[in-house]
Design a protein around this motif. Structure first.
Motif, mmCIF file in Angstrom:
data_model
loop_
_atom_site.group_PDB
_atom_site.id
_atom_site.type_symbol
_atom_site.label_atom_id
_atom_site.label_comp_id
_atom_site.label_asym_id
_atom_site.label_seq_id
_atom_site.Cartn_x
_atom_site.Cartn_y
_atom_site.Cartn_z
ATOM 1 N N THR A 1 0.379 9.174 -5.303
ATOM 2 C CA THR A 1 0.203 10.495 -4.674
ATOM 3 C C THR A 1 1.528 11.116 -4.249
ATOM 4 O O THR A 1 1.555 12.224 -3.730
ATOM 5 C CB THR A 1 -0.704 10.388 -3.429
ATOM 6 N N ASN B 1 0.741 4.141 -2.808
ATOM 7 C CA ASN B 1 0.497 5.540 -2.451
ATOM 8 C C ASN B 1 1.657 6.445 -2.831
ATOM 9 O O ASN B 1 1.456 7.566 -3.282
ATOM 10 C CB ASN B 1 0.216 5.668 -0.958
ATOM 11 N N ARG B 2 2.842 5.949 -2.623
ATOM 12 C CA ARG B 2 4.005 6.736 -3.012
ATOM 13 C C ARG B 2 3.954 7.017 -4.505
ATOM 14 O O ARG B 2 4.158 8.142 -4.952
ATOM 15 C CB ARG B 2 5.294 5.990 -2.644
ATOM 16 N N LEU C 1 -0.768 4.914 7.848
ATOM 17 C CA LEU C 1 -1.603 4.076 6.992
ATOM 18 C C LEU C 1 -2.142 2.854 7.753
ATOM 19 O O LEU C 1 -1.457 2.277 8.579
ATOM 20 C CB LEU C 1 -0.717 3.584 5.841
ATOM 21 N N ASP D 1 2.773 7.743 4.016
ATOM 22 C CA ASP D 1 1.946 7.986 5.189
ATOM 23 C C ASP D 1 2.280 6.947 6.252
ATOM 24 O O ASP D 1 1.959 5.771 6.104
ATOM 25 C CB ASP D 1 0.475 7.889 4.769
ATOM 26 N N SER E 1 0.835 -1.208 0.000
ATOM 27 C CA SER E 1 0.000 0.000 0.000
ATOM 28 C C SER E 1 0.863 1.247 0.000
ATOM 29 O O SER E 1 0.546 2.234 -0.674
ATOM 30 C CB SER E 1 -0.921 0.013 1.220
ATOM 31 N N SER E 2 1.941 1.189 0.745
ATOM 32 C CA SER E 2 2.836 2.347 0.785
ATOM 33 C C SER E 2 3.443 2.623 -0.584
ATOM 34 O O SER E 2 3.584 3.778 -0.989
ATOM 35 C CB SER E 2 3.952 2.114 1.803
#
Ligand code: GTP
Ligand code: MG
Lengths: 201, 670
Positions: A29, A25-26, A36, A33, A21-22
């Motif tokens: 976006t 997201n990186r 998370l 975070d 997920s990281s």
């Protein structure tokens, strides 16, 4: 100019907590975070990008890594154009599980020709100094498993993240070009119709 | 009002059939021959289908008129059918045919309430004004005769019309004199009236080139999904598909799929009664929805006024009721949750509770010591404990980290969260730790501010949620099936839509159900939602009605936007933190009242909501759990209106027999 924009589905697989997920997201976006949540169910994000003159909408699917939720994620494998096998360099177990993840993917995604299906391997969290998996080991596995490209990434400091996703796109496009030459037929794109209706090919 | 349509007939075609099949495999299809006409009348263009026998007698027509409010029911008995008409063995019934004659929403029935018994087939008659037409679904070319499915603007889907004697082309030509028809970009078989409707988002691609096929693929591929898809209708659909001989969808040997389906069937017990009925027939008017207001949260003073001198809670039912209606003020939660969750018996005295807490503290620390005293060496040889620990460590770092109780690096909240989860592994080593459990514990610990109390409250909560986390996730499957049962009753047109988008198995509600909306509401709001749910009011499985409430609110966006599989999933995922807790709770309560007032609830729905009397069929697993928990709490059942079954409500296998009692059924043929 780019002649068509296609939708390309990539899926992130790997043990819980390796940073799927990281990474997503990186990449989408450009943020990391630390607060998370762990993933429950499946999620996806879209990202538009241009690779070698091709406009592509990448649809990135993120799943929950825990074994228990296998039956929840596997139905989403189907239709994937590329699979990003992810482990964390500070977690040996997650590296050893790559083989299982690959198998699971091939089985449920109903991959016609596993030999030529594009996998990209990501060793995440390279910002952490206490590694349990060396670069050489990782390279070795990738080579032995079908010459998959390997990237050492960090979602935290953004190292190599874009490069890894872009490589995924390149691999897919390369395969497509090859098959376009073989069969000049739309059926190749059954699951991916051109996104915009501007001039074709 | 249902006068014969007079006016200029611009299209007239005989041999247009409705296949009123119940979707059962061995059953012969019921084919109702009829005549389709397009009539110019005044300023309107009317499309009118009626069965052969009454082509001349139009006094019994159901008329779908604009701006209307009462209800039309389409009841049809499988026993009374006309076996005339062409052979059906080469049926190509595709996915839309499964919904032949589903989803008749509230519409004017022109003859008012009850009608005199007439030929059963007249119930299939319909007419509508062309201005109400939204789309026409055609079958693929080259498959024998054509059929059309008309979908009206308010998403009423009319029964498929089969042009056994041709004439479908002519019809389109005729209609195109009055309206513009254009192909849907999503599905070339759908003709949309006007191109305005074409604003279907292009940002996503439909992953599945052929819905039927992909659904079958899923069945094939993944038994788990397969069982989740065990709603009677989808199942019927599959049976149809297996039976169907559409050469394109027929890629797998039918027997293989049938075997596969049979494997999936045992899980179907909840819906089985309805299986025989097929939704077409079980369309029920659930009545009007009452307006609901919530009250202010229960205050400490109110709580204490219900406690006797020994500290026993009196008026438990009343207290639960006001908690259900308004929740608790925050100061009260620490105490009241212990009762709601079943850690404290309602009728315990202060003295008894303090004894209990002492005992429970001992027990807790004994279990905590067990994992605490495992040496590193030992753990190396205990892979399960190692795995649990590693998962817990990872998840504790990713649970509610924005909450001040858990934020920052070395917050004691994190340690407590970790220790309680580890101790729970010792309490229930078989289950251990499964992702999602940290989400359930976090608010409980936050409220309790005490390790031991939080642990035992969590244990009680987990008693209820256990099945969600088990290896086979039976609890999740059951709930998804139950949710579909409810949703189908409340809004079958939405269900049909979801099914048409491969989303009928409500996959996208997974996170809601697994952790009871924990990720959907803000931390503050989830405390409210949970305490309301823990009252076990106003009926069993209230959380499923919360799902229905949310889905209903999103229905319009989903359907108007023509959302496909991916978009629905994304849309639902993105509702997180955007829901208004009061709206949702009000709506869910209103739905519950609506259902409890309804006299014609299908047995499956009664069972889900626990609205059954003692003599009724054996409860399903979940219902048993419910009873056990009730017992544990040592409380009397809520003094709530529990609707009795209808007078002749034998909870038999056939929901068909019961249906005729519907007061709103326009045909009282029974
Ligand atoms: N140091 C470091 N930490 C990372 C990196 N990527 C992710 N993390 C951290 O690792 C933890 C797990 O990251 P996630 O992105 O939630 O992992 P995941 O693979 O999505 O896990 P599941 O959702 O459980 O399957 C989080 O605490 C992240 O902050 C990285 O590149 N470097
Ligand atoms: Mg994740």
């Amino acid at each position: 100019m780019a002649s068509k924009s296609s939708l390309l589905k990539v899926i992130l697989l790997g043990d819980g907590g390796v940073g799927k997920s990281s990474l997503m997201n990186r990449y989408v976006t450009n943020k990391f975070d630390t607060q998370l949540f762990h993933t429950i169910g499946v999620e996806f994000l879209n990202k538009e990008l241009e690779v070698d003159n091709h406009m592509v909408t990448m649809q990135i699917w993120d799943t929950a890594g825990q074994e228990r939720f296998r039956s929840l994620r596997t139905p989403f494998y189907r239709g994937s154009d590329c699979c990003l096998l992810t482990f964390s360099v500070d977690d040996l177990q997650s590296f050893q599980n790559l083989t299982n993840w690959k198998k699971e993917f091939i089985y449920y995604a109903d991959v016609k020709d596993p030999e030529s299906f594009p996998f990209v391997v990501l060793g995440n969290k390279v910002d952490i100094s206490e590694r349990q998996v060396s670069t050489e080991e990782a390279h070795g596995w990738c080579r032995d498993s079908g010459n998959h490209p390997y990237f050492e990434t960090s979602a935290k400091d953004a190292t190599n993240v874009a490069a890894a996703f872009e490589e995924a796109v390149r691999r897919v496009l390369a395969i497509e070009d090859r098959s376009d030459q073989l069969i000049h037929n739309d059926t190749v794109h059954l699951h991916r119709k051109p996104k915009s209706s501007s001039s074709c090919c | 009002m249902a006068a014969p349509v007079t006016g200029k007939v611009v299209y007239d075609q005989e041999g247009v059939f409705i296949h009123s099949s119940c979707g059962k495999l061995e059953d012969q299809d019921s084919l109702i021959p009829g005549t389709l006409r397009v009539v110019e009348k005044d300023m309107e263009v009317i499309v009118d289908w009626r069965p052969l026998e009454e082509t001349l007698d139009s006094s019994n027509i159901l008329c779908a008129v604009k701006d209307s409010s009462s209800v039309v029911e389409w009841n049809q008995s499988p026993k009374e059918r006309n076996n005339g008409g062409p052979e059906h063995q080469n049926s190509y019934e595709a996915e839309w045919d499964m919904i032949n004659a589903v989803s008749f929403k509230k519409r004017q029935f022109t003859n008012g309430g009850v009608q005199s018994p007439i030929n059963i087939q007249s119930k299939w008659s319909f007419l509508f004004s062309l201005t109400d037409l939204k789309s026409i679904k055609q079958n693929k070319e080259g498959m024998g005769w054509s059929y059309f499915v008309f979908c009206l603007k308010d998403d009423v889907i009319l029964p498929a019309l089969h042009f056994h004697q041709g004439g479908s082309e002519l019809l389109l030509e005729c209609l195109e004199k009055y309206v513009v028809l254009c192909e849907s970009e999503q599905d070339s078989r759908i003709l949309l009236v006007d191109c305005q409707n074409r604003s279907l988002s292009q940002s996503f691609e439909n992953l599945h080139e052929e819905p039927t096929d992909s659904l079958l693929q899923k069945f094939k591929k993944d038994p788990y999904t397969a069982t989740m898809v065990n709603f009677s209708k989808v199942t019927n659909f599959l049976v149809d598909t297996i039976r169907g001989t559409d050469p394109l969808t027929h890629r797998r040997p039918p027997q293989e799929i049938a075997d596969f389906l049979n494997d999936a069937m045992p899980d179907l017990k909840i819906n089985q009664q309805e299986e025989s009925g097929f939704e077409v027939i079980t369309r029920i008017d659930v009545g009007t929805r009452p307006e609901v207001h919530r009250r202010e949260p229960v205050s400490t003073a109110e709580w204490e006024s219900n406690m006797d001198s020994l500290g026993r809670i009196r008026n438990v039912d009343h207290l639960k009721h006001i908690i259900f209606k308004g929740g608790l003020c925050h100061a009260l939660r620490k105490e009241a949750w212990k009762y709601l969750l079943g850690y404290f018996p309602w009728d315990s005295t202060r003295e008894e509770r303090s004894q209990l807490q002492k005992r429970k503290a001992d027990e807790y620390f004994r279990m905590k010591l067990q994992w605490k005293s495992v040496s590193e060496e030992q753990e190396k040889r205990n892979s399960r404990l190692r795995d649990y620990r590693s998962l817990i460590e990872k998840d504790v770092n990713r649970t509610d980290r924005t909450n001040k109780f858990y934020e920052g690096q070395d917050n004691p909240g994190l340690i407590l969260l970790h220790d309680i989860l580890m101790t729970y592994c010792m309490y229930d080593f078989d289950l251990g730790y499964v992702q999602g459990m940290s989400d359930l514990l976090s608010p409980v610990l936050y409220v309790m501010e005490n390790e031991v109390d939080a642990f035992w409250c969590f244990v009680s909560y987990m008693d209820e949620m256990h099945q969600n986390f088990e290896e086979q996730m039976q609890g999740m499957k059951t709930q998804l099936v139950q949710l579909s049962t409810l949703l189908r009753l409340l809004d079958s047109s939405f269900c049909s839509y979801l099914e048409s988008q491969d989303s009928g198995y409500l996959y996208f509600c997974f996170r809601w159900l697994l952790i009871r909306f924990k990720r959907e509401f803000s931390f503050h709001d989830i405390l409210r939602v949970w305490e309301v749910m823990w009252t076990d009011l106003p009926c069993q499985n209230f959380h499923l009605l919360i799902c229905c409430a949310i889905l209903e609110s999103e229905k319009k966006k989903i359907m108007d936007g023509g959302f496909g599989f991916n978009e629905i999933l994304k849309h639902i995922n993105e509702l997180s933190m955007k829901l208004d807790v009061n709206d949702v709770l009000c709506k869910a309560e209103a739905i519950s009242l609506q259902m409890m007032k309804c006299k014609d609830l299908p047995p499956a729905v009664c069972e889900v909501l626990g609205l059954t009397d003692n003599t009724s069929a054996p409860a399903c697993d979940l219902a048993e759990d419910y009873v056990v928990r009730k017992h544990y709490q040592n409380s009397t059942p809520p003094n709530n209106p529990v609707p009795a079954l209808p007078p002749n409500g034998t909870r038999g296998n056939s929901s068909l027999k019961r249906l005729p009692n519907s007061v709103h059924t326009p045909t009282s043929a029974w």
